[in-house]
Design a protein around this motif. Structure first.
Motif, short mmCIF file in Angstrom:
data_model
loop_
_atom_site.label_atom_id
_atom_site.label_comp_id
_atom_site.label_asym_id
_atom_site.label_seq_id
_atom_site.Cartn_x
_atom_site.Cartn_y
_atom_site.Cartn_z
N ASP A 4 47.10 -62.02 52.20
CA ASP A 4 47.94 -62.95 52.70
C ASP A 4 47.97 -64.23 52.16
O ASP A 4 46.72 -65.01 52.11
N ASP A 5 48.93 -65.01 51.73
CA ASP A 5 49.12 -66.23 51.13
C ASP A 5 50.21 -67.29 51.82
O ASP A 5 51.30 -67.03 51.45
N GLU A 6 49.74 -67.73 52.88
CA GLU A 6 50.70 -68.47 53.89
C GLU A 6 52.01 -67.78 54.12
O GLU A 6 53.00 -68.01 53.95
N GLY A 7 51.82 -66.57 54.42
CA GLY A 7 52.91 -65.74 55.21
C GLY A 7 53.36 -64.56 53.89
O GLY A 7 54.12 -63.91 54.42
N LYS A 8 52.83 -64.99 52.71
CA LYS A 8 53.36 -64.02 51.71
C LYS A 8 52.40 -63.16 51.18
O LYS A 8 51.19 -63.26 51.32
N THR A 9 52.68 -61.72 50.87
CA THR A 9 51.72 -60.85 50.59
C THR A 9 51.58 -60.81 49.05
O THR A 9 52.66 -60.90 48.35
N VAL A 10 50.18 -61.18 48.59
CA VAL A 10 49.96 -61.27 47.13
C VAL A 10 49.16 -59.79 46.99
O VAL A 10 48.05 -59.51 47.29
N LEU A 11 49.69 -59.38 45.84
CA LEU A 11 49.26 -58.23 45.17
C LEU A 11 48.44 -58.46 43.89
O LEU A 11 48.72 -59.18 43.20
N LYS A 12 47.02 -58.24 43.90
CA LYS A 12 45.92 -58.30 42.80
C LYS A 12 45.53 -57.10 42.50
O LYS A 12 45.18 -55.96 43.33
N LEU A 13 45.54 -57.02 40.88
CA LEU A 13 45.27 -55.78 40.24
C LEU A 13 44.06 -56.15 39.21
O LEU A 13 44.13 -57.43 38.78
N LYS A 14 42.81 -55.28 39.42
CA LYS A 14 42.05 -55.55 38.56
C LYS A 14 41.43 -54.37 37.93
O LYS A 14 41.51 -53.14 38.67
N GLY A 15 41.10 -54.27 36.73
CA GLY A 15 40.83 -53.08 35.91
C GLY A 15 39.68 -53.36 34.96
O GLY A 15 39.64 -54.34 34.19
N TRP A 16 39.02 -52.36 34.55
CA TRP A 16 37.92 -52.24 33.44
C TRP A 16 37.59 -51.04 33.08
O TRP A 16 37.70 -49.99 33.86
N PRO A 17 37.01 -50.90 31.88
CA PRO A 17 36.43 -49.61 31.33
C PRO A 17 35.23 -49.28 32.10
O PRO A 17 34.41 -49.79 32.42
N VAL A 18 35.31 -47.67 32.33
CA VAL A 18 34.04 -47.10 32.89
C VAL A 18 33.43 -46.36 31.73
O VAL A 18 33.93 -45.53 31.12
N ASN A 19 31.94 -46.56 31.75
CA ASN A 19 31.20 -45.78 30.84
C ASN A 19 31.86 -45.84 29.50
O ASN A 19 31.91 -44.68 28.68
N ALA A 20 32.18 -46.75 28.98
CA ALA A 20 32.98 -47.10 27.65
C ALA A 20 31.85 -47.48 26.49
O ALA A 20 31.07 -47.99 26.87
N SER A 21 31.97 -46.93 25.35
CA SER A 21 31.41 -47.24 23.95
C SER A 21 31.67 -48.69 23.94
O SER A 21 32.66 -49.27 24.27
N ALA A 22 30.81 -49.46 23.12
CA ALA A 22 31.23 -50.64 22.31
C ALA A 22 32.62 -50.76 21.76
O ALA A 22 33.39 -51.82 21.95
N GLU A 23 33.02 -49.76 20.93
CA GLU A 23 34.04 -49.78 20.33
C GLU A 23 35.44 -49.66 21.44
O GLU A 23 36.41 -50.41 21.49
N GLU A 24 35.26 -48.91 22.33
CA GLU A 24 36.42 -48.81 23.47
C GLU A 24 36.62 -50.09 24.27
O GLU A 24 37.46 -50.42 24.59
N GLN A 25 35.23 -50.74 24.70
CA GLN A 25 35.39 -51.79 25.32
C GLN A 25 36.08 -52.91 24.53
O GLN A 25 36.81 -53.75 24.76
N GLU A 26 35.67 -53.08 23.27
CA GLU A 26 36.39 -53.84 22.31
C GLU A 26 37.94 -53.69 22.25
O GLU A 26 38.79 -54.49 22.10
N THR A 27 38.23 -52.44 22.09
CA THR A 27 39.89 -51.99 22.12
C THR A 27 40.37 -52.46 23.36
O THR A 27 41.65 -52.98 23.34
N TYR A 28 39.91 -52.32 24.52
CA TYR A 28 40.32 -52.72 25.94
C TYR A 28 40.50 -54.15 25.98
O TYR A 28 41.24 -54.69 26.21
N LYS A 29 39.46 -55.08 25.47
CA LYS A 29 39.62 -56.50 25.44
C LYS A 29 40.66 -56.78 24.55
O LYS A 29 41.25 -57.92 24.84
N GLY A 30 40.87 -56.24 23.29
CA GLY A 30 41.99 -56.59 22.70
C GLY A 30 43.42 -56.48 23.12
O GLY A 30 44.35 -57.17 22.78
N MET A 31 43.45 -55.34 23.96
CA MET A 31 44.82 -55.16 24.64
C MET A 31 45.07 -55.55 26.02
O MET A 31 46.22 -55.63 26.43
N ALA A 32 44.07 -56.26 26.58
CA ALA A 32 44.11 -56.94 27.81
C ALA A 32 45.19 -57.88 28.02
O ALA A 32 45.89 -57.66 28.89
#
Length: 85
Positions: free
Chosen positions: A35-63
């Motif tokens: 709630d933000d002063e009577g308005k609903t705010v949707l927050k999304l967070k995401g990150w790789p799980v058990n990712a290799s260094a290459e997969e983490q870099e790919t994710y960071k590059g596309m974030a």
């Protein structure tokens, strides 16, 4: 809400994303509503799980692109919801 997301084949097996051979196989996602002063705010967070260094870099590059795409999607949803009134 917290969940792990992945791509799958027709049998439900986890598979690589069709757009990248180095995209992480699994992504942790957290969705919260606040709630933000009577308005609903949707927050999304995401990150790789058990990712290799290459997969983490790919994710960071596309974030930034992922964030831009999500913002555009939610802007369209907001416009649609306003049009219903």
């Amino acid at each position: 809400m917290t969940y792990i997301r992945s791509f799958s084949d027709e049998q439900g097996n986890t598979v690589r994303a069709p757009f990248s051979v180095s995209w992480p196989l699994e992504m942790m996602n957290i969705v919260t509503l606040e709630d933000d002063e009577g308005k609903t705010v949707l927050k999304l967070k995401g990150w790789p799980v058990n990712a290799s260094a290459e997969e983490q870099e790919t994710y960071k590059g596309m974030a930034p692109k992922l964030q831009q795409d999500l913002e555009g999607t939610f802007d369209k949803l907001a416009d649609y919801l306003v049009s219903l009134n």
